[in-house]
Design an enzyme around this catalytic site. Structure first.
Site, PDB file in Angstrom:
ATOM      1  N   TRP A 155       0.832  -1.406   0.233  1.00  0.00           N
ATOM      2  CA  TRP A 155       0.003   0.043   0.037  1.00  0.00           C
ATOM      3  C   TRP A 155       1.009   1.393  -0.341  1.00  0.00           C
ATOM      4  O   TRP A 155       0.335   2.244  -0.401  1.00  0.00           O
ATOM      5  CB  TRP A 155      -1.006   0.133   1.222  1.00  0.00           C
ATOM      6  CG  TRP A 155      -0.318  -0.545   2.468  1.00  0.00           C
ATOM      7  CD1 TRP A 155      -0.292  -1.617   3.260  1.00  0.00           C
ATOM      8  CD2 TRP A 155       0.617   0.258   3.566  1.00  0.00           C
ATOM      9  NE1 TRP A 155       0.207  -1.777   4.269  1.00  0.00           N
ATOM     10  CE2 TRP A 155       0.772  -0.369   4.543  1.00  0.00           C
ATOM     11  CE3 TRP A 155       0.914   1.594   3.425  1.00  0.00           C
ATOM     12  CZ2 TRP A 155       1.836  -0.002   5.573  1.00  0.00           C
ATOM     13  CZ3 TRP A 155       1.684   2.284   4.514  1.00  0.00           C
ATOM     14  CH2 TRP A 155       2.140   1.380   5.351  1.00  0.00           C
ATOM     15  N   ASN A 156       2.155   1.152   0.171  1.00  0.00           N
ATOM     16  CA  ASN A 156       2.806   2.415   0.468  1.00  0.00           C
ATOM     17  C   ASN A 156       3.101   3.129  -0.817  1.00  0.00           C
ATOM     18  O   ASN A 156       2.875   4.462  -0.751  1.00  0.00           O
ATOM     19  CB  ASN A 156       4.177   2.110   1.349  1.00  0.00           C
ATOM     20  CG  ASN A 156       5.147   1.329   0.558  1.00  0.00           C
ATOM     21  OD1 ASN A 156       4.533   0.296  -0.139  1.00  0.00           O
ATOM     22  ND2 ASN A 156       6.271   1.562   0.623  1.00  0.00           N
ATOM     23  N   LYS A 179      -2.636  -7.961  -8.209  1.00  0.00           N
ATOM     24  CA  LYS A 179      -3.708  -8.129  -6.993  1.00  0.00           C
ATOM     25  C   LYS A 179      -2.938  -6.768  -6.034  1.00  0.00           C
ATOM     26  O   LYS A 179      -1.932  -6.895  -5.351  1.00  0.00           O
ATOM     27  CB  LYS A 179      -3.291  -9.191  -6.051  1.00  0.00           C
ATOM     28  CG  LYS A 179      -4.713  -9.779  -5.494  1.00  0.00           C
ATOM     29  CD  LYS A 179      -4.742  -8.776  -4.055  1.00  0.00           C
ATOM     30  CE  LYS A 179      -3.949  -9.004  -3.033  1.00  0.00           C
ATOM     31  NZ  LYS A 179      -4.240  -7.895  -1.762  1.00  0.00           N
ATOM     32  N   GLY A 232       6.290  -6.774  -0.450  1.00  0.00           N
ATOM     33  CA  GLY A 232       5.417  -6.529   0.543  1.00  0.00           C
ATOM     34  C   GLY A 232       6.383  -7.027   1.711  1.00  0.00           C
ATOM     35  O   GLY A 232       7.705  -6.794   1.721  1.00  0.00           O
ATOM     36  N   GLY A 233       5.702  -7.452   2.848  1.00  0.00           N
ATOM     37  CA  GLY A 233       6.481  -7.550   4.002  1.00  0.00           C
ATOM     38  C   GLY A 233       6.968  -8.927   4.192  1.00  0.00           C
ATOM     39  O   GLY A 233       6.475  -9.770   3.244  1.00  0.00           O
ATOM     40  N   GLU A 254      10.321  -8.444  -3.236  1.00  0.00           N
ATOM     41  CA  GLU A 254      10.989  -7.155  -2.849  1.00  0.00           C
ATOM     42  C   GLU A 254      10.357  -7.161  -1.408  1.00  0.00           C
ATOM     43  O   GLU A 254       9.310  -6.667  -1.211  1.00  0.00           O
ATOM     44  CB  GLU A 254      10.380  -5.945  -3.629  1.00  0.00           C
ATOM     45  CG  GLU A 254      11.179  -6.218  -4.987  1.00  0.00           C
ATOM     46  CD  GLU A 254      12.488  -5.796  -5.205  1.00  0.00           C
ATOM     47  OE1 GLU A 254      13.073  -5.001  -4.227  1.00  0.00           O
ATOM     48  OE2 GLU A 254      12.955  -5.680  -6.437  1.00  0.00           O
ATOM     49  N   LEU A 255      11.231  -7.219  -0.446  1.00  0.00           N
ATOM     50  CA  LEU A 255      10.555  -7.202   1.042  1.00  0.00           C
ATOM     51  C   LEU A 255      11.261  -5.969   1.816  1.00  0.00           C
ATOM     52  O   LEU A 255      11.431  -4.893   1.303  1.00  0.00           O
ATOM     53  CB  LEU A 255      11.092  -8.535   1.716  1.00  0.00           C
ATOM     54  CG  LEU A 255      10.647  -9.656   0.778  1.00  0.00           C
ATOM     55  CD1 LEU A 255      11.041 -11.013   1.330  1.00  0.00           C
ATOM     56  CD2 LEU A 255       9.075  -9.557   0.468  1.00  0.00           C
ATOM     57  N   CYS A 288       9.960   0.954   2.218  1.00  0.00           N
ATOM     58  CA  CYS A 288      10.839  -0.093   2.320  1.00  0.00           C
ATOM     59  C   CYS A 288      12.244   0.290   2.628  1.00  0.00           C
ATOM     60  O   CYS A 288      13.242  -0.458   3.202  1.00  0.00           O
ATOM     61  CB  CYS A 288      10.786  -1.004   1.174  1.00  0.00           C
ATOM     62  SG  CYS A 288      10.982  -0.189  -0.466  1.00  0.00           S
ATOM     63  N   GLU A 389      11.725  -3.923  11.397  1.00  0.00           N
ATOM     64  CA  GLU A 389      11.083  -2.892  10.724  1.00  0.00           C
ATOM     65  C   GLU A 389       9.649  -2.458  11.090  1.00  0.00           C
ATOM     66  O   GLU A 389       9.003  -3.133  11.491  1.00  0.00           O
ATOM     67  CB  GLU A 389      10.833  -3.458   9.085  1.00  0.00           C
ATOM     68  CG  GLU A 389      10.433  -2.325   8.189  1.00  0.00           C
ATOM     69  CD  GLU A 389       9.994  -3.141   6.827  1.00  0.00           C
ATOM     70  OE1 GLU A 389       9.097  -4.231   6.858  1.00  0.00           O
ATOM     71  OE2 GLU A 389      10.226  -2.431   5.861  1.00  0.00           O
TER      72      GLU A 389
HETATM   73  P1  NAD Z   1       1.982  -7.106   2.857  1.00  0.00           P
HETATM   74  O1  NAD Z   1       3.121  -8.285   2.738  1.00  0.00           O
HETATM   75  O2  NAD Z   1       1.351  -7.236   3.913  1.00  0.00           O
HETATM   76  O3  NAD Z   1       1.092  -7.006   1.634  1.00  0.00           O
HETATM   77  C1  NAD Z   1       1.642  -6.959   0.477  1.00  0.00           C
HETATM   78  C2  NAD Z   1       0.650  -7.533  -0.580  1.00  0.00           C
HETATM   79  O4  NAD Z   1       0.806  -9.056  -0.348  1.00  0.00           O
HETATM   80  C3  NAD Z   1      -0.538  -7.128  -0.498  1.00  0.00           C
HETATM   81  O5  NAD Z   1      -1.318  -7.041  -1.540  1.00  0.00           O
HETATM   82  C4  NAD Z   1      -1.273  -8.351   0.302  1.00  0.00           C
HETATM   83  O6  NAD Z   1      -2.575  -8.660   0.182  1.00  0.00           O
HETATM   84  C5  NAD Z   1      -0.434  -9.352  -0.278  1.00  0.00           C
HETATM   85  N1  NAD Z   1      -0.446 -10.684   0.526  1.00  0.00           N
HETATM   86  C6  NAD Z   1      -0.249 -10.717   2.039  1.00  0.00           C
HETATM   87  N2  NAD Z   1      -0.266 -12.007   2.281  1.00  0.00           N
HETATM   88  C7  NAD Z   1      -0.445 -12.837   1.225  1.00  0.00           C
HETATM   89  C8  NAD Z   1      -0.435 -14.298   0.848  1.00  0.00           C
HETATM   90  N3  NAD Z   1      -0.276 -15.324   2.046  1.00  0.00           N
HETATM   91  N4  NAD Z   1      -0.529 -14.714  -0.647  1.00  0.00           N
HETATM   92  C9  NAD Z   1      -0.822 -13.865  -1.389  1.00  0.00           C
HETATM   93  N5  NAD Z   1      -0.553 -12.386  -1.256  1.00  0.00           N
HETATM   94  C10 NAD Z   1      -0.451 -11.986   0.076  1.00  0.00           C
HETATM   95  O7  NAD Z   1       2.765  -5.752   3.211  1.00  0.00           O
HETATM   96  P2  NAD Z   1       2.326  -4.293   3.245  1.00  0.00           P
HETATM   97  O8  NAD Z   1       2.140  -4.277   4.628  1.00  0.00           O
HETATM   98  O9  NAD Z   1       0.984  -4.079   2.148  1.00  0.00           O
HETATM   99  O10 NAD Z   1       3.417  -3.500   2.738  1.00  0.00           O
HETATM  100  C11 NAD Z   1       4.506  -3.158   3.737  1.00  0.00           C
HETATM  101  C12 NAD Z   1       5.591  -3.919   3.523  1.00  0.00           C
HETATM  102  O11 NAD Z   1       6.216  -4.100   1.942  1.00  0.00           O
HETATM  103  C13 NAD Z   1       6.998  -3.589   4.416  1.00  0.00           C
HETATM  104  O12 NAD Z   1       7.546  -4.635   4.890  1.00  0.00           O
HETATM  105  C14 NAD Z   1       7.943  -2.959   3.374  1.00  0.00           C
HETATM  106  O13 NAD Z   1       9.130  -2.906   3.694  1.00  0.00           O
HETATM  107  C15 NAD Z   1       7.527  -3.839   2.094  1.00  0.00           C
HETATM  108  N6  NAD Z   1       8.015  -3.063   0.802  1.00  0.00           N
HETATM  109  C16 NAD Z   1       9.051  -3.560   0.158  1.00  0.00           C
HETATM  110  C17 NAD Z   1       9.396  -2.568  -0.954  1.00  0.00           C
HETATM  111  C18 NAD Z   1      10.810  -3.202  -1.744  1.00  0.00           C
HETATM  112  O14 NAD Z   1      10.909  -2.650  -2.866  1.00  0.00           O
HETATM  113  N7  NAD Z   1      11.389  -3.692  -1.154  1.00  0.00           N
HETATM  114  C19 NAD Z   1       9.011  -1.593  -1.179  1.00  0.00           C
HETATM  115  C20 NAD Z   1       7.519  -1.101  -0.584  1.00  0.00           C
HETATM  116  C21 NAD Z   1       7.143  -1.872   0.463  1.00  0.00           C
END
Ligand code: NAD
Length: 497
Positions: A155-156, A179, A232-233, A254-255, A288, A389
């Site tokens: 979402w960020n 998604k 994501g995370g 990308e975490l 991130c 984090e």
């Molecule tokens: P999140 O992992 O909660 O969600 C990210 C996406 O994954 C969402 O669309 C979510 O619905 C989906 N998701 C979650 N669980 C899933 C599963 N079991 N199967 C399939 N899809 C699933 O992350 P967030 O809270 O939306 O974002 C914040 C995180 O993203 C932070 O940890 C941040 O560091 C990371 N991030 C990384 C980068 C990068 O480029 N390295 C960039 C931005 C954000």
């Protein structure tokens, strides 16, 4: 009078659709704390529909038949269409994630470059002919699109991080199902409409919405999907990696990060303060690449912290749509709770709160999810506040004495996404980056990205890189073709030739 709650629909095979279940999810405006829109709550049925459309478009649609130059031209046109809608897209993102309008508008004006750059690269992926060591045999290598790509995003920076995947994947000839985060799907749904406006064939991009475990997992499990591109995370990323492994899908992740921002005693401290602020207070620390660990050489520690605290004392928290706001709210209610919990953890661990440290309220902040920009000193690298984090405006300050010690602390983390360093020494500027285990290093700068510069992490920060020339190759499979042009020339079939 209050604006009515907007309703967005998913985008499958060129059409706007509701979820199979007819259920919806609320999206909250972090500045007002109120529901501003609803998105469909998709499930495995919606995932299957979207993958079906993407698969059909990949195997038999006009996209497949189109030459790479024409594909590139369409991406170029898409970039122009996105540029014309930058303001509207930025508005949607501010409503969803509460980040500054100035920041989101800047991102939306930059996003078209990805479509222009990768559109330009689409017809420049060349194969090769090999001087193969088999007499009489002809051999060449071609690069073919991997197939259906599933892009799962946070979402960020919703659209920017999705376009890092979309543009190279489409340029490579793949089709995509996106998604987006359940907290910020609106801009991606609007982008899908712009695909149609730009003339991209139906099914090439599909966008489905809902919760990760419900619809995200269904997408990752689908055998027709070749490739997963996830941002994501850690927990979500690990889960996606495990699920994808069952069907041997190609995966990029990308975490998160806990990136060090290192200030040496020869740095220009005014510049360094701005770099620290852009690292941890810009975007309310929800990036991130946040420079969440400030490593300061001991001799300048007190002066630097003093200057930082003074600088932030004049920063304005408030309405992200106002041009004079510097720090907006935290994007989601669970994230607000998480940030406040980490502040408690840091205090309990014995860190000293030099700035902030509480939920912010008062005039202009209404029911918004605000946290005071927070600086903890007296942190050592073993504390949870230095290892985990937070994803919020919380900075941990860690002193060091020597360059070796700075490098050791910087690398002492499970992550490895980014690092910054501030120095006037050419020796340090050139030699310290070599020693830092991070995918991106900034010298006398922080939080700079480009479509030309690979981005991604070492260690637990992920797998693979996005952006740059290589990214298009990451959506292609090399194919090795041996041609024996002669008849009657097949040697002993029982022996490897
Ligand atoms: P999140 O992992 O909660 O969600 C990210 C996406 O994954 C969402 O669309 C979510 O619905 C989906 N998701 C979650 N669980 C899933 C599963 N079991 N199967 C399939 N899809 C699933 O992350 P967030 O809270 O939306 O974002 C914040 C995180 O993203 C932070 O940890 C941040 O560091 C990371 N991030 C990384 C980068 C990068 O480029 N390295 C960039 C931005 C954000």
């Amino acid at each position: 009078m209050k604006a009515p709650i907007a309703r967005f629909r998913m985008h499958v095979d060129g059409r706007a659709v509701e979820s199979a279940s007819g259920r919806w999810l609320d999206s909250y405006d972090p500045y007002t704390g109120e529901v501003w829109s609803r998105i469909p709550r998709g499930d495995d049925r919606d995932a299957a529909r979207a993958v079906e459309a993407a698969h059909r478009a990949f195997v038999s649609g006009p996209w497949r038949a189109m030459g790479a130059s024409d594909r590139g031209l369409l991406l170029h046109r898409l970039g122009d269409v996105v540029a014309a809608h930058a303001e509207a897209l930025a508005e949607l993102e501010v409503s969803d994630n509460g980040k500054l309008k100035a920041e989101m508008l800047g991102q939306m004006r930059y996003v078209p470059r990805w479509f222009h750059y990768y559109g330009g690269l689409a017809d420049k992926v060349e194969g090769s002919v090999t001087p193969i060591d088999k007499p009489g045999m002809f051999h060449y290598i071609v690069h073919e699109p991997q197939g259906v790509v599933v892009a799962i995003t946070p979402w960020n920076s919703p659209l920017l991080l999705t376009v890092w995947k979309l543009a190279p994947a489409l340029a490579a000839g793949c089709t995509v199902v996106v998604k987006p985060s359940e907290h910020s799907s609106a801009s991606m749904l609007e982008l899908a409409r712009l695909f149609t406006e730009a003339g991209l064939p139906d099914g090439v991009l599909n966008v489905v919405t809902g919760l990760g475990p419900e619809i995200g997992e269904a997408l990752v499990s689908d055998p027709r999907v070749a490739r997963i591109a996830f941002t994501g995370g850690d927990p979500g990323g690990r889960r996606v990696y495990e699920t994808a492994a069952r069907s041997l899908k190609r995966v990029s992740l990308e975490l998160g990060g806990k990136s060090p921002n290192i200030v040496f005693d020869d740095a220009n401290l005014d510049d360094a303060v701005k770099g620290i602020v852009s690292g941890i207070f810009a975007a309310t620390g929800q990036t991130c690449m946040a420079g969440s660990r400030l490593l300061v050489q001991r001799g300048i520690h007190d002066e630097l912290v003093g200057r930082l605290v003074d600088f932030m004392a004049s920063a304005r928290l408030g309405d992200p749509r106002q041009a004079d706001t510097n720090v907006g709210p935290v994007s989601t209610r669970p994230q607000l709770d998480k940030v406040l919990q980490y502040i408690d953890v840091a205090k309990a661990e014995g860190a000293w709160c030099a700035l902030g440290g509480r939920r912010a309220g008062g005039p202009g902040l209404g029911k918004g999810w605000f946290v005071e920009p927070t600086v903890f000193t007296g942190v050592h690298n073993g504390m949870r506040i230095a290892r985990e984090e937070v994803f919020g405006p919380v900075l941990s300050v860690i002193p060091f004495d020597t360059d070796d010690e700075a490098v050791e602390i910087a690398n002492d983390t499970p992550y490895g996404l980014a690092a910054g360093l501030w120095t006037s020494s050419i020796d340090r500027a050139l030699n310290v980056p070599k020693r830092l285990r991070a995918g991106t290093v900034w010298v006398n700068a922080y939080r700079v990205v480009s479509y030309m510069a690979p981005f991604g992490g070492f260690n637990d920060s992920g797998i693979g890189r996005e952006n740059g020339l290589q990214a298009i190759r990451d959506y292609l499979e090399p194919k090795s073709v041996f041609v024996n042009p002669r008849q009657g020339d097949v040697p002993n079939p029982f022996v490897l030739r």
